[in-house]
Design an enzyme around this catalytic site. Structure first.
Site, short mmCIF file in Angstrom:
data_model
loop_
_atom_site.label_atom_id
_atom_site.label_comp_id
_atom_site.label_asym_id
_atom_site.label_seq_id
_atom_site.Cartn_x
_atom_site.Cartn_y
_atom_site.Cartn_z
CD GLU A 131 -2.99 5.64 6.70
OE1 GLU A 131 -2.96 5.69 5.45
OE2 GLU A 131 -2.08 5.11 7.38
N GLY A 151 2.51 2.36 10.84
CA GLY A 151 3.49 3.43 10.71
C GLY A 151 4.19 3.78 12.01
CG HIS A 189 -5.84 2.10 5.19
ND1 HIS A 189 -5.41 3.02 6.12
CD2 HIS A 189 -4.83 1.20 5.05
CE1 HIS A 189 -4.19 2.69 6.51
NE2 HIS A 189 -3.81 1.60 5.88
N GLY A 215 2.84 -1.10 4.29
CA GLY A 215 2.91 0.33 4.04
C GLY A 215 4.33 0.76 3.74
N GLY A 216 4.98 1.35 4.74
CA GLY A 216 6.31 1.94 4.54
C GLY A 216 7.32 1.03 3.86
CB SER A 239 5.08 -1.82 12.12
OG SER A 239 4.73 -0.47 12.35
CD GLU A 263 -3.56 -2.27 7.24
OE1 GLU A 263 -2.54 -2.61 6.64
OE2 GLU A 263 -4.06 -1.13 7.12
CG ASN A 319 -1.70 1.26 1.38
OD1 ASN A 319 -1.74 2.09 0.47
ND2 ASN A 319 -2.37 1.43 2.52
CD1 TRP A 320 3.45 1.01 -3.09
CD2 TRP A 320 3.46 2.35 -4.90
NE1 TRP A 320 4.14 0.37 -4.08
CE2 TRP A 320 4.16 1.16 -5.21
CE3 TRP A 320 3.34 3.33 -5.89
CZ2 TRP A 320 4.74 0.94 -6.47
CZ3 TRP A 320 3.91 3.12 -7.14
CH2 TRP A 320 4.60 1.93 -7.42
CE LYS A 321 -0.22 3.23 4.83
NZ LYS A 321 -0.17 3.35 6.29
P1 13P Z 1 3.00 0.41 7.73
O1 13P Z 1 3.49 -0.89 7.14
O2 13P Z 1 3.76 1.59 7.27
O3 13P Z 1 2.87 0.32 9.22
O4 13P Z 1 1.51 0.63 7.16
C1 13P Z 1 0.60 -0.41 7.25
C2 13P Z 1 -0.59 -0.06 6.46
O5 13P Z 1 -1.33 0.84 6.79
C3 13P Z 1 -0.85 -0.83 5.22
O6 13P Z 1 -2.10 -0.56 4.72
#
Ligand code: 13P
Length: 248
Positions: free
Chosen positions: A97, A172, A95, A231-232, A210, A166, A11-13
């Site tokens: 967010e 994050g 998600h 994510g990251g 994470s 999640e 997930n590149w966000k």
């Molecule tokens: P991180 O891997 O950066 O914690 O993000 C997880 C996430 O929100 C994937 O959708």
């Protein structure tokens, strides 16, 4: 070891640029083959170049959100029909967010999942509790409520979604759920799916929050963890590839 084939989805966000995307996608495709399914969920403007870069590979791509509506006067929204035109295989819905910053309700998330399936796109439905909810002992009730809305809205198609657990406090933050904490929630979600669909044993439940190269293998070794939503670590080819390798 379960018979389910694992899925690792990036997930590149809201990250990326033409040059960074090209380098990242080349790094991923160049590391094939993988022993799991691999996908990247990219920002809308990059779907086109992602589709071109991945066309000759078995890496799939998708989006990070969609509208619940087919078309109409919804400024700024993107329909699943449009995503289908770009060859999207997946779309992330719900998600945390989006739930947090865009006030998305359980029912809206469920409606988006239904819209996606109606166009043949697999929704990756995210559920997860906040730190306050976990500390109040509400984790089980929260994730069950979030998943329940989707199960009821999808009806007999519920078996076609991918679920992602999640925990909000792990996103994050570098603070991963322990494999045992994650497995406990995954088992709960699987039991909930089992009560709703005959396909639950074959459904993928991903863990997100994470996930890094050094913790992926122990998470993925849990019986009900069928891969990850990353994510990251999905923004660096070497890290993402290492996580995909951990999902053998
Ligand atoms: P991180 O891997 O950066 O914690 O993000 C997880 C996430 O929100 C994937 O959708």
């Amino acid at each position: 070891m379960s018979a389910r084939r694992k899925l690792v989805a990036g997930n590149w966000k809201m990250h990326g640029s033409h040059s960074a995307n090209a380098e990242l996608l080349a790094g991923i495709t160049g590391a094939r083959p993988f022993a799991c399914d691999v996908a990247v969920c990219v920002p809308f403007p990059y779907l086109s170049e992602t589709a071109v870069a991945l066309a000759a590979s078995d890496i799939r791509w998708g989006a990070q959100d969609c509208s619940a509506h087919d078309q109409g006067s919804y400024t700024g929204e993107v329909s699943v029909g449009m995503l289908a035109e770009f060859g999207c295989r997946y779309v992330i819905v719900g998600h945390s967010e989006r739930r947090q910053y865009h006030q998305e309700s359980d029912q809206l998330v469920a409606d988006k999942a239904r819209a996606a399936l109606a166009r043949g796109i697999t929704p990756i439905v995210c559920v997860g509790e906040t730190l306050a909810q976990r500390e109040a002992g509400e984790t089980d009730a929260v994730v069950k409520r979030q998943l329940s809305a989707v199960i009821h809205t999808l009806g007999h198609c519920a078996g076609e979604m991918v679920v992602a657990y999640e925990p909000v406090w792990a996103i994050g933050t570098g603070r991963t759920a322990t494999p045992e904490q994650a497995q406990a929630v995954h088992a709960l979600l699987r039991a909930q799916l089992q009560a709703a669909t005959a396909h639950a044993a074959g459904m993928k439940i991903l863990y997100g929050g994470s996930v890094k190269p050094d913790n992926a293998a122990t998470l993925f070794a849990q019986p009900d963890i069928d891969g990850g939503l990353i994510g990251g670590a999905s923004l660096k080819a070497a890290d993402f590839v290492a996580i995909c390798r951990a999902a053998a």
